[in-house]
Motif scaffolding. Structure first.
Motif, PDB file in Angstrom:
ATOM      1  N   GLN A 165      -6.567   0.219  -3.037  1.00 24.75           N
ATOM      2  CA  GLN A 165      -5.576  -0.825  -3.297  1.00 24.75           C
ATOM      3  C   GLN A 165      -6.108  -2.202  -2.911  1.00 24.75           C
ATOM      4  N   PHE A 166      -6.941  -2.256  -1.889  1.00 28.09           N
ATOM      5  CA  PHE A 166      -7.557  -3.532  -1.534  1.00 28.09           C
ATOM      6  C   PHE A 166      -8.493  -3.976  -2.654  1.00 28.09           C
ATOM      7  N   ILE A 213     -12.619  -6.620   4.844  1.00 29.93           N
ATOM      8  CA  ILE A 213     -11.915  -7.892   5.034  1.00 29.93           C
ATOM      9  C   ILE A 213     -12.920  -9.003   5.323  1.00 29.93           C
ATOM     10  N   LEU A 257      -8.365   1.071   7.567  1.00 31.34           N
ATOM     11  CA  LEU A 257      -9.007   0.111   6.676  1.00 31.34           C
ATOM     12  C   LEU A 257     -10.264  -0.391   7.371  1.00 31.34           C
ATOM     13  N   LEU A 277      -1.891 -10.931   3.917  1.00 28.43           N
ATOM     14  CA  LEU A 277      -2.238  -9.540   4.211  1.00 28.43           C
ATOM     15  C   LEU A 277      -1.478  -9.137   5.475  1.00 28.43           C
ATOM     16  N   THR A 310       0.868  -1.164   0.000  1.00 28.75           N
ATOM     17  CA  THR A 310       0.000   0.000   0.000  1.00 28.75           C
ATOM     18  C   THR A 310       0.910   1.220   0.000  1.00 28.75           C
ATOM     19  N   ASN A 356      -5.887   2.813   0.899  1.00 29.86           N
ATOM     20  CA  ASN A 356      -5.958   1.405   1.306  1.00 29.86           C
ATOM     21  C   ASN A 356      -7.185   0.721   0.712  1.00 29.86           C
ATOM     22  N   VAL A 408      -2.537  -6.181   8.130  1.00 29.29           N
ATOM     23  CA  VAL A 408      -3.897  -5.762   7.834  1.00 29.29           C
ATOM     24  C   VAL A 408      -4.664  -5.509   9.139  1.00 29.29           C
TER      25      VAL A 408
END
Length: 178
Positions: free
Chosen positions: A90-91, A125, A120, A108, A65, A87, A111
């Motif tokens: 990019q995720f 997630i 994030l 990850l 990231t 973030n 994360v």
């Protein structure tokens, strides 16, 4: 093990040193077996020593990231918001990569720290884990997983700090902690 035996979720968490080291070791092991690994780091500067070797190994793709040059608690609200947006983007890009190419494992790294720092959204997630490719092994690291992420995990390993040189004022050393 057959590739179709994959699909579990790992969490390496706690306040001790070694969470990233565990994920890197698992990445190297998977690569040695011929698995295709996507390794993504959060909350790091992008120049840590492990990335140099991982980038040189066939079958491993490394994503980062936006490099972070200071701790999240030192960021202004504007910097935090910018980091949250980056973030999330990019995720989302990483999820598209998983849809368009075959990976056996996703790491990850940090994360959980990104979630804890508010950089994030944990629901990104959670939703990803609930809808990920069935045979994708997922590894997550960071200090504190949410209860929901712990529930979704198949492995949860806590690494506790008993002593650490940082407590004596010794900063991270290249090749050991960085």
């Amino acid at each position: 093990m057959k590739k179709n035996d994959l699909g579990l979720v790992h969490i390496y968490c706690g306040e001790g040193k070694g969470k990233t080291t565990c994920s890197v070791g698992l990445t190297v092991r998977a690569c040695g077996y011929g698995l295709h690994v996507l390794f993504m780091q959060f909350l790091k500067s992008g120049d840590s020593s492990e990335l140099k070797i991982l980038k040189s190994l066939p079958g491993i793709e490394v994503l980062g990231t936006k490099p972070i040059k200071k701790f999240s608690f030192q960021m202004t609200e504007e910097e935090k918001e910018e980091t949250r947006q980056i973030n999330a983007e990019q995720f989302a890009d990483m999820v598209k990569m998983l849809e368009n190419d075959h990976y056996d494992m996703l790491v990850l790294d940090e994360v959980l720290g990104s979630i804890e720092a508010g950089l994030l959204d944990d629901q990104l997630i959670v939703n990803f884990l609930k809808n990920r490719p069935e045979q994708l092994e997922v590894v997550m690291t960071g200090r504190y997983p949410t209860a929901e992420l712990e529930e979704l995990a198949d492995y949860v390993s806590r690494i506790d700090k008993v002593k650490h040189p940082y407590d004596k004022g010794i900063p991270a050393r290249a090749g050991i902690e960085a």
